[in-house]
Design a protein around this motif. Structure first.
Motif, short mmCIF file in Angstrom:
data_model
loop_
_atom_site.label_atom_id
_atom_site.label_comp_id
_atom_site.label_asym_id
_atom_site.label_seq_id
_atom_site.Cartn_x
_atom_site.Cartn_y
_atom_site.Cartn_z
N ILE A 388 31.72 151.10 71.39
CA ILE A 388 32.29 152.20 72.17
C ILE A 388 31.46 152.46 73.42
O ILE A 388 32.00 152.67 74.51
N LEU A 389 30.15 152.43 73.28
CA LEU A 389 29.29 152.65 74.43
C LEU A 389 29.56 151.61 75.52
O LEU A 389 29.59 151.94 76.71
N LYS A 390 29.78 150.37 75.11
CA LYS A 390 30.02 149.31 76.09
C LYS A 390 31.37 149.50 76.79
O LYS A 390 31.50 149.28 78.00
N ILE A 391 32.38 149.90 76.04
CA ILE A 391 33.69 150.15 76.65
C ILE A 391 33.56 151.21 77.74
O ILE A 391 34.07 151.06 78.86
N ILE A 392 32.86 152.29 77.42
CA ILE A 392 32.69 153.38 78.38
C ILE A 392 31.87 152.94 79.58
O ILE A 392 32.24 153.17 80.74
N ALA A 393 30.75 152.28 79.33
CA ALA A 393 29.86 151.86 80.42
C ALA A 393 30.55 150.86 81.34
O ALA A 393 30.36 150.91 82.57
N ASP A 394 31.34 149.95 80.78
CA ASP A 394 32.06 148.98 81.63
C ASP A 394 33.01 149.69 82.58
O ASP A 394 33.13 149.33 83.76
N LYS A 395 33.70 150.71 82.08
CA LYS A 395 34.62 151.46 82.94
C LYS A 395 33.85 152.25 84.01
O LYS A 395 34.31 152.36 85.16
N ILE A 396 32.70 152.79 83.63
CA ILE A 396 31.88 153.51 84.60
C ILE A 396 31.46 152.59 85.74
O ILE A 396 31.51 152.96 86.93
N GLU A 397 31.05 151.38 85.41
CA GLU A 397 30.64 150.44 86.45
C GLU A 397 31.81 150.10 87.38
O GLU A 397 31.63 149.99 88.60
N GLU A 398 33.01 149.96 86.82
CA GLU A 398 34.19 149.70 87.66
C GLU A 398 34.47 150.89 88.57
O GLU A 398 34.84 150.72 89.74
N ILE A 399 34.30 152.09 88.04
CA ILE A 399 34.52 153.29 88.85
C ILE A 399 33.50 153.37 89.98
O ILE A 399 33.84 153.67 91.14
N LEU A 400 32.25 153.09 89.67
CA LEU A 400 31.19 153.21 90.67
C LEU A 400 31.26 152.12 91.73
O LEU A 400 31.17 152.40 92.93
N TYR A 401 31.41 150.87 91.29
CA TYR A 401 31.26 149.74 92.21
C TYR A 401 32.58 149.20 92.74
O TYR A 401 32.60 148.57 93.81
N LEU A 402 33.68 149.42 92.02
CA LEU A 402 34.97 148.89 92.46
C LEU A 402 35.94 150.00 92.85
O LEU A 402 37.10 149.72 93.16
N ASP A 403 35.47 151.24 92.82
CA ASP A 403 36.30 152.40 93.14
C ASP A 403 37.57 152.46 92.29
O ASP A 403 38.63 152.88 92.76
N ALA A 404 37.45 152.03 91.03
CA ALA A 404 38.59 152.13 90.12
C ALA A 404 38.94 153.60 89.92
O ALA A 404 38.06 154.46 89.85
N PRO A 405 40.25 153.94 89.85
CA PRO A 405 40.65 155.34 89.65
C PRO A 405 40.08 155.90 88.35
O PRO A 405 40.16 155.24 87.30
N ILE A 406 39.53 157.09 88.42
CA ILE A 406 38.83 157.65 87.26
C ILE A 406 39.78 157.91 86.10
O ILE A 406 39.53 157.48 84.97
N GLU A 407 40.88 158.62 86.36
CA GLU A 407 41.78 158.98 85.26
C GLU A 407 42.37 157.73 84.61
O GLU A 407 42.43 157.63 83.38
N ALA A 408 42.80 156.77 85.43
CA ALA A 408 43.39 155.54 84.88
C ALA A 408 42.36 154.75 84.08
O ALA A 408 42.67 154.18 83.02
N SER A 409 41.12 154.72 84.56
CA SER A 409 40.06 153.99 83.86
C SER A 409 39.77 154.63 82.50
O SER A 409 39.56 153.93 81.50
N LEU A 410 39.77 155.96 82.47
CA LEU A 410 39.52 156.64 81.20
C LEU A 410 40.70 156.47 80.24
O LEU A 410 40.51 156.39 79.02
N ASP A 411 41.91 156.41 80.77
CA ASP A 411 43.07 156.12 79.91
C ASP A 411 42.93 154.73 79.28
O ASP A 411 43.23 154.53 78.10
N GLU A 412 42.50 153.76 80.10
CA GLU A 412 42.29 152.40 79.58
C GLU A 412 41.20 152.40 78.51
O GLU A 412 41.34 151.74 77.46
N ALA A 413 40.11 153.11 78.76
CA ALA A 413 39.03 153.17 77.78
C ALA A 413 39.50 153.84 76.50
O ALA A 413 39.16 153.40 75.39
N GLN A 414 40.31 154.89 76.63
CA GLN A 414 40.86 155.56 75.46
C GLN A 414 41.68 154.59 74.61
O GLN A 414 41.52 154.54 73.38
N ALA A 415 42.52 153.80 75.25
CA ALA A 415 43.35 152.84 74.52
C ALA A 415 42.49 151.78 73.84
O ALA A 415 42.76 151.38 72.69
#
Length: 423
Positions: A388-415
């Motif tokens: 679970i920690l890795k799923i969250i951290a991977d999305k955080i890195e995408e948000i920080l470095y790739l400007d991935a949308p926050i809400e959509a990234s968290l929805d993906e992590a939730q799934a």
């Protein structure tokens, strides 16, 4: 008469031989009781001093037990222990945290300690309540003893803040973020530092979770994933704003930006009480400038991790292993631990006499531990640990470095987490 002398001589010879055989055997057996204890504390300033002292005292009190204590870095620790336990050659005592103990529990790699604890003085009257809760107690069995409590709160350079016009630490996130930007002048100085360099998902998760928990968010509640909670999105948006503003050094690991902090190049860390010990060893001239504050959010909720001593299944000497654990956690050595390492003890009443007079900065850590501590792990999902920690951290890195949308990234992590626990 000669027959009697012959028999008597034979009997004497027999018992002499028996003595020659049995005495050395018992001595050899005693000498062979060696317990192995790998820990990253053997490689950390202050912490290694306490480890060596407590082990020396234990061996002096228990001359039939030898402790082989050695350094194994935190980054390599979990994987190495998994490998050694699975191969059937584990150490006798291992050093875990509430972030990774779930991985060992899920794979049935730890020995229940309830029988040993029942004969010790480790109880609800002597230890923090977290000792008797998940993940340490799982399905009614106890799989470890809390070694120390790690609370992550602002540890800051008061001289740098004062030079920028801040005589007090901010008490709300907006003012804190404004202050951090005012204190930033890269590459010479940064207002704040966190683990944003890709490559260490546990450390990235921990530093972002501090913001999420302080904001009143959570990644799970009662075993139900809540990664896309709006409070989480708000906290991560604030963290991202700090990142985009260049407030944090980007291309350095935790060890490096911690050095920058005690060198006066980073104004604020959200870190543990042990950092004072690091500073005293590495840059004693700066320690008078260091101060602490509660988390600058309403409620002061504080991400808290616990370090744990456990005994692996298959350990060669479980009785001796627990004897060492109990010794390290006794009142005398917990007071000594606080004094030497500047860490928060899980045992009640472990503050040395006069300690807060000499270390006023520590009072904030103790207050955070007593009033505001929240487990840094997703509640009820500890058994899934690092996945679970890795799923969250991977999305955080995408948000920080790739400007991935926050809400959509968290929805993906939730799934992804729902799929993980569903399988």
């Amino acid at each position: 008469m000669q027959t009697f002398r012959f028999v008597r001589a034979a009997v004497v010879a027999f018992f002499a031989a028996a003595s020659a055989v049995f005495v050395p055997i018992s001595s050899v057996a005693a000498e062979e009781t060696t317990i192995r204890l790998p820990s990253w504390w053997f490689g950390e300033p202050g912490n290694e001093v306490w480890m060596n002292k407590v082990i020396e005292a234990f061996m002096a009190e228990n001359p039939d037990i030898k402790v082989d204590g050695y350094n194994l870095s935190y980054g390599a620790y979990a994987d190495q222990m998994m490998l050694e336990i699975s191969s059937g050659a584990p150490p006798d005592v291992i050093h875990l945290t509430n972030l990774n103990i779930g991985d060992y529990l899920r794979n049935d790699l730890l020995l229940p300690l309830d029988e040993f604890i029942a004969q010790s003085d480790i109880s609800e009257e002597t230890f923090t309540p977290a000792q008797f809760a998940a993940p340490i107690v799982t399905e009614g069995k106890t799989y470890g003893v809390i070694h120390m409590v790690a609370n992550y709160i602002p540890f800051y350079n008061a001289e740098l803040l004062s030079a920028a016009g801040y005589e007090e630490f901010p008490d709300n996130p907006a003012d804190f973020m404004a202050m951090a930007q005012a204190l930033t002048n890269p590459p010479e100085q940064f207002g704040y530092a966190a683990m944003v360099k890709p490559g260490s998902y546990v450390e990235t998760y921990m530093d972002v979770a501090q913001w999420v928990i302080a904001s009143g968010g959570s990644f799970a509640k009662d075993g139900v994933p809540t990664l896309n909670n709006p409070a989480n999105a708000e906290a991560i948006a604030n963290f991202k704003a700090m990142f985009d503003a260049g407030v944090m050094p980007r291309d350095v690991d935790k060890s490096t930006y911690r050095q920058m902090w005690w060198q006066g190049k980073v104004a604020v860390l959200f870190d543990g009480s042990w950092m004072m010990g690091f500073a005293r060893q590495e840059a004693p001239e700066i320690t008078s400038k260091l101060a602490t504050a509660l988390m600058p959010w309403p409620g002061h909720l504080t991400a808290s991790a616990f370090q744990i001593w456990s005994v692996p299944r298959g350990a060669a000497n479980p009785e001796a292993a627990f004897k060492l654990i109990e010794f390290m956690q006794n009142p005398e050595w917990q007071v000594e631990m606080v004094s030497i390492t500047n860490t928060v003890s899980p045992r009640f009443g472990s503050l040395p006499d006069g300690y807060l007079d000499d270390n006023p900065w520590f009072a904030t850590f103790q207050e955070a531990s007593d009033k505001y501590a929240v487990s840094i792990m997703p509640e009820g999902l500890e058994a899934y640990g690092n996945e679970i920690l890795k799923i969250i951290a991977d999305k955080i890195e995408e948000i920080l470095y790739l400007d991935a949308p926050i809400e959509a990234s968290l929805d993906e992590a939730q799934a992804e987490v729902e799929a993980l626990i569903g399988s």
